[in-house]
Design an enzyme around this catalytic site. Structure first.
Site, PDB file in Angstrom:
ATOM      1  CB  SER A 161      59.885 -72.877  62.989  1.00  0.00           C
ATOM      2  OG  SER A 161      60.036 -73.652  61.914  1.00  0.00           O
ATOM      3  CG  HIS A 197      62.378 -45.239  70.871  1.00  0.00           C
ATOM      4  ND1 HIS A 197      62.793 -44.964  69.491  1.00  0.00           N
ATOM      5  CD2 HIS A 197      62.764 -46.551  70.764  1.00  0.00           C
ATOM      6  CE1 HIS A 197      63.331 -45.936  68.593  1.00  0.00           C
ATOM      7  NE2 HIS A 197      63.221 -46.862  69.407  1.00  0.00           N
ATOM      8  CB  SER A 199      61.817 -49.395  67.360  1.00  0.00           C
ATOM      9  OG  SER A 199      62.312 -49.959  68.386  1.00  0.00           O
ATOM     10  CB  SER A 207      63.715 -51.497  60.093  1.00  0.00           C
ATOM     11  OG  SER A 207      63.764 -50.422  61.189  1.00  0.00           O
ATOM     12  CG  ASP A 242      62.808 -47.768  58.944  1.00  0.00           C
ATOM     13  OD1 ASP A 242      63.564 -47.775  58.024  1.00  0.00           O
ATOM     14  OD2 ASP A 242      63.226 -47.717  60.340  1.00  0.00           O
TER      15      ASP A 242
END
Length: 329
Positions: A161, A197, A199, A207, A242
């Site tokens: 998809s 930062h 992420s 994560s 993480d």
């Protein structure tokens, strides 16, 4: 906030904004306001740099930086403060030699995808910055907010998809001081320092994020621009980190060299190295070139770690082709 929400709220508005900025700076635009803006920019550039070479000649990097600074200053005044930051590009087709089908983190372990990921995918990056304080301390000092977003889209993977495999969000705030000191054969252009930062907006176990104090030093020589950007990673709780070993792959700095081969031809190389005995080196090569009067083509090659946060500890080989919307300079 999940990945789809972040993408809908950040990606579309930011991309539309940068496309608008690019259109305002287009010399061939027919709109009267665009023509007036371009004429004003050219006038400011000439006033700021009256000794610049003819536009048909290849300029030195000092002249390119001076022109860019003048355009940046005027654009931030006339276009709501938003100006380009890092390159903004679209690579509709890229090919990865080795696909990381099962990303691994030392803390959260392996996390495979629901479907097989393809070798070919689209990649794009948008980047802009906004001056928060100008003329602070003196006219050479500016406090900036910057935002860069890079996405990897499995556009050709219809069986899965067509998912966004990974998106990295990188807001930062930094102080830039324009030095313009002549040192050796070139010029020490500017220094920056700030908080960064980065992420990927995903939940565990996929994560990934880290926070850094990051700086940079810019130096120009002839048609070259050199930049060294060291960083210090802010420590995190061991039970919440993480990617605790990210420094083993990306090191503690990024090195950039940009060469203006011609007025509209730009070569760039970015590199990272962990500076350890196992010698993990990452290299990104880029080449932008004109396509017609208004577009620039772009070819990019990546070999190494950290192209995306999800693959920070896996070596990726990728080549892609597309268009450059805003170059380094």
């Amino acid at each position: 906030m999940n990945l789809r929400t972040i993408t809908n709220h950040w990606l579309c508005p930011a991309l539309a904004l940068l496309l608008s900025v690019s259109a305002l700076a287009d010399e061939s635009a027919d709109d009267t306001n665009d023509e007036a803006l371009e004429e004003t920019i050219e006038q400011v550039v000439e006033e700021e740099n009256p000794d610049s070479t003819d536009r048909n000649e290849s300029p030195t990097m000092n002249q390119v930086v001076e022109d860019y600074a003048a355009r940046e200053s005027l654009a931030s005044t006339l276009i709501g403060g938003f100006v380009p930051y890092q390159p903004t590009y679209i690579l509709p087709l890229t090919y990865m030699h080795d696909v990381n089908q099962s990303p691994v983190s030392p803390r959260t372990g392996a996390a495979g995808y629901d479907n097989q990921m393809n070798h070919d995918e689209a990649k794009y990056q948008i980047s802009f910055r906004l001056p928060l304080l100008t003329g602070w301390l003196d006219n050479r000092t500016t406090l900036w907010f910057g935002y860069t977003q890079k996405s990897f889209w499995q556009f050709f993977n219809s069986k899965a998809s067509r998912p966004f495999r990974e998106t990295n969000y990188e807001p930062e705030i930094f102080l830039r001081y324009a030095l313009n000191y002549d040192i050796g054969p070139g010029r020490l252009t500017a220094v920056t320092a700030g908080l960064n930062h980065q992420s990927n907006g995903q939940s565990e176990p996929r994560s990934r994020n880290w926070n850094r104090i990051k700086g940079s030093v810019l130096y120009t020589y002839d048609r070259w621009l050199f930049s060294v950007s060291p960083w210090y990673r802010l420590p995190e709780n061991r039970n919440e980190d993480d990617n605790p070993d990210i420094h083993r792959y990306l090191g503690y700095a990024e090195y950039l060299a940009v060469y203006k081969w011609r007025e509209d031809h730009t070569l760039s190389i970015r590199a990272m190295n962990n500076l350890q005995s196992d010698n993990k080196t990452s290299v990104e090569l880029g080449y932008s070139f004109p396509i017609g009067d208004t577009l620039k083509g772009f070819v990019q090659y990546y070999n190494g770690y950290g192209e995306s946060l999800i693959d920070y500890n896996v070596r990726i080989h990728r080549i892609g082709i597309g268009i450059m919307l805003n170059d380094w300079l």
